[in-house]
Motif scaffolding. Structure first.
Motif, short mmCIF file in Angstrom:
data_model
loop_
_atom_site.label_atom_id
_atom_site.label_comp_id
_atom_site.label_asym_id
_atom_site.label_seq_id
_atom_site.Cartn_x
_atom_site.Cartn_y
_atom_site.Cartn_z
N ALA A 46 0.81 -1.22 0.00
CA ALA A 46 0.00 0.00 0.00
C ALA A 46 0.84 1.27 0.00
CB ALA A 46 -0.94 0.00 1.20
N GLN A 47 2.13 1.16 0.35
CA GLN A 47 2.98 2.34 0.44
C GLN A 47 4.02 2.43 -0.68
OE1 GLN A 47 4.62 3.04 4.37
NE2 GLN A 47 2.87 2.07 5.35
N LYS A 48 3.99 1.50 -1.62
CA LYS A 48 5.03 1.47 -2.65
C LYS A 48 5.01 2.71 -3.54
CE LYS A 48 5.94 -3.47 -2.79
NZ LYS A 48 7.34 -3.37 -2.35
N ASP A 49 3.82 3.17 -3.94
CA ASP A 49 3.75 4.36 -4.78
C ASP A 49 4.30 5.58 -4.03
OD1 ASP A 49 2.69 2.92 -6.85
OD2 ASP A 49 0.61 3.53 -6.48
N ALA A 50 3.93 5.70 -2.76
CA ALA A 50 4.40 6.84 -1.96
C ALA A 50 5.91 6.77 -1.77
CB ALA A 50 3.69 6.86 -0.61
N ALA A 51 6.45 5.57 -1.57
CA ALA A 51 7.90 5.42 -1.40
C ALA A 51 8.63 5.84 -2.67
CB ALA A 51 8.24 3.97 -1.05
N ARG A 52 8.08 5.45 -3.83
CA ARG A 52 8.69 5.85 -5.10
C ARG A 52 8.59 7.36 -5.30
NH1 ARG A 52 5.26 3.79 -8.31
NH2 ARG A 52 6.05 1.66 -8.17
N ASP A 53 7.44 7.93 -4.96
CA ASP A 53 7.27 9.37 -5.11
C ASP A 53 8.22 10.16 -4.21
OD1 ASP A 53 5.25 8.90 -6.95
OD2 ASP A 53 3.62 9.17 -5.49
N ASP A 57 13.65 12.84 -2.41
CA ASP A 57 14.02 13.40 -1.10
C ASP A 57 14.92 12.44 -0.34
OD1 ASP A 57 12.58 15.71 -1.56
OD2 ASP A 57 10.77 14.98 -0.53
N ALA A 58 14.62 11.14 -0.43
CA ALA A 58 15.44 10.15 0.28
C ALA A 58 16.86 10.12 -0.28
CB ALA A 58 14.80 8.77 0.17
N VAL A 59 16.99 10.17 -1.60
CA VAL A 59 18.32 10.18 -2.23
C VAL A 59 19.07 11.44 -1.83
CG1 VAL A 59 19.55 10.33 -4.44
CG2 VAL A 59 17.68 8.70 -4.17
N ALA A 80 8.88 -2.41 -11.94
CA ALA A 80 10.32 -2.23 -12.09
C ALA A 80 10.63 -1.02 -12.96
CB ALA A 80 10.95 -3.48 -12.70
N VAL A 81 9.89 -0.85 -14.05
CA VAL A 81 10.14 0.27 -14.95
C VAL A 81 9.88 1.60 -14.25
CG1 VAL A 81 9.37 1.42 -17.07
CG2 VAL A 81 9.71 -1.05 -17.05
N ARG A 82 8.78 1.68 -13.49
CA ARG A 82 8.50 2.93 -12.77
C ARG A 82 9.57 3.21 -11.73
NH1 ARG A 82 3.07 0.91 -13.06
NH2 ARG A 82 3.10 0.25 -10.87
N ASP A 83 10.03 2.16 -11.06
CA ASP A 83 11.10 2.33 -10.06
C ASP A 83 12.39 2.81 -10.71
OD1 ASP A 83 9.34 1.45 -8.13
OD2 ASP A 83 10.22 -0.56 -7.96
N ILE A 84 12.73 2.21 -11.87
CA ILE A 84 13.95 2.60 -12.57
C ILE A 84 13.86 4.05 -13.02
CG2 ILE A 84 15.30 2.24 -14.69
CD1 ILE A 84 14.66 -0.75 -14.41
N GLU A 85 12.72 4.45 -13.55
CA GLU A 85 12.55 5.84 -13.99
C GLU A 85 12.77 6.81 -12.83
OE1 GLU A 85 9.33 5.19 -17.64
OE2 GLU A 85 8.63 5.59 -15.59
N ALA A 86 12.21 6.48 -11.66
CA ALA A 86 12.38 7.35 -10.51
C ALA A 86 13.83 7.37 -10.03
CB ALA A 86 11.46 6.90 -9.38
N ALA A 87 14.47 6.20 -10.04
CA ALA A 87 15.86 6.10 -9.56
C ALA A 87 16.82 6.87 -10.46
CB ALA A 87 16.27 4.63 -9.48
N ILE A 88 16.65 6.74 -11.78
CA ILE A 88 17.55 7.44 -12.71
C ILE A 88 17.31 8.94 -12.63
CG2 ILE A 88 18.19 7.73 -15.12
CD1 ILE A 88 19.13 5.11 -13.81
N ALA A 89 16.08 9.36 -12.46
CA ALA A 89 15.78 10.78 -12.32
C ALA A 89 16.48 11.38 -11.11
CB ALA A 89 14.27 10.99 -12.22
N CYS A 90 16.71 10.56 -10.08
CA CYS A 90 17.39 11.02 -8.86
C CYS A 90 18.91 10.93 -8.97
CB CYS A 90 16.94 10.19 -7.66
SG CYS A 90 15.20 10.29 -7.30
N GLY A 91 19.42 10.32 -10.06
CA GLY A 91 20.86 10.21 -10.23
C GLY A 91 21.52 9.21 -9.31
N VAL A 92 20.89 8.07 -9.07
CA VAL A 92 21.47 7.07 -8.17
C VAL A 92 22.69 6.41 -8.80
CG1 VAL A 92 19.23 6.62 -7.08
CG2 VAL A 92 19.99 5.18 -8.98
N ASP A 93 23.50 5.81 -7.95
CA ASP A 93 24.74 5.16 -8.41
C ASP A 93 24.53 3.73 -8.87
OD1 ASP A 93 26.61 7.35 -7.66
OD2 ASP A 93 25.84 6.90 -5.65
N GLY A 94 23.45 3.11 -8.42
CA GLY A 94 23.24 1.72 -8.79
C GLY A 94 21.82 1.26 -8.51
N ILE A 95 21.43 0.18 -9.18
CA ILE A 95 20.10 -0.41 -9.01
C ILE A 95 20.26 -1.90 -8.75
CG2 ILE A 95 17.97 -1.04 -10.23
CD1 ILE A 95 18.19 1.63 -11.72
#
Length: 286
Positions: A46-53, A57-59, A80-95
């Protein structure tokens, strides 16, 4: 095969639920080489969308410290695709690629990352081996993309599918096999050969980490900050190892200058495999 330049060098990786701000806030000061912001198992459905959104801020919070910042994504593919899009937008070092199936699965996700990141790739992939069907494909998974930097076994998921416990010898055998697959692909073998969940038994933790390093593993993950110093110390070369490596390299240079192809250090003959290990030890210290 010698490890490639992309091979992960993190001694310690701390899992942090991306949806729990108090844990995220503490993570930069924990001393881990990398922080894994988890969007998967530690986040309720139930919290996965909010965690991705809230990932940006977390990064940003984790960037206030010296640690690399990674994200563990979900399955199935649409999540997975939505998570990757959010992660790359944040400039993370790895997935961390959850439940990697085979080389094609990893290449598919790598293609998405390629498209999102553009011409200057930065984000690496760390596939998790979490199904019985993936065991025979570990070398294929490790070599699937230049973005792959290491392999890990997801012990709890894999043990649940096999029907054994996560600390059984079956799991140890699979992890040892994964270390060989990682070497074939030139990437890092990440993890430990036993459980490090009980952070109170530090003597046991040190033994598990020491055995894992001897088996070829270069770093491990944990869920409690108390384990981080043990991982950092255990997966780093000791002063004794560094001293021997330096003397072996110096002896090799002296032997070459004197036209000799064989020599000994501390009563032991030294040849090219020994020198490769010495170079690897010195490189890991830097």
């Amino acid at each position: 095969m010698t490890q490639t330049q992309r091979a992960a060098t993190w001694r310690s990786m701390l899992y942090v639920p991306a949806n729990v701000p108090r844990f995220v806030t503490k993570a930069p000061g924990a001393g881990a080489d990398a922080i894994i912001l988890d969007l998967e198992d530690s986040v309720p459905v139930a919290q996965k969308d909010a965690a991705r959104d809230g990932l940006a801020d977390a990064v940003a919070t984790c960037r206030t410290g010296p640690s690399a910042v990674l994200v563990r994504i979900n399955r199935p593919l649409r999540m997975a695709v939505r998570d990757i899009e959010a992660a790359i937008a944040c400039g993370v070092d790895g997935i961390l690629v959850t439940k990697a199936m085979d080389g094609g699965h990893v290449r598919l996700l790598a293609e998405i990352v390629d498209e999102l990141e553009g011409p200057t790739p930065r984000c690496v992939l760390l596939p998790l081996i979490e199904s019985a069907s993936a065991i025979d494909r570990m070398a294929e998974i490790g070599a699937a993309s230049p973005r792959v930097a290491g392999l890990l076994v997801g012990a709890e998921d894999l043990a649940a599918e096999i029907g054994c416990t996560s600390d059984d010898e079956v799991m140890v055998a699979i992890k040892r096999r994964m270390a060989v697959a990682a070497a074939q692909a030139g990437v890092a073998a990440m993890g430990t050969l036993g459980s490090i969940a009980d952070f109170r038994d530090q003597e046991k933790l040190r033994d598990v980490v020491a055995r894992s390093r001897r088996a070829g593993f270069t770093g491990g993950s944990c869920i409690h900050p108390a384990v981080i110093p043990i991982l950092n110390e255990g997966f780093a070369p000791s002063e004794k190892e560094l001293d021997l490596a330096r003397r072996q390299i110096a002896a090799a240079e002296a032997a070459e200058a004197g036209g000799r192809g064989s020599f000994e250090v501390d009563g032991r003959m030294v040849d090219e495999p020994i020198l490769r290990r010495a170079r690897r030890i010195l490189a890991s210290a830097r």
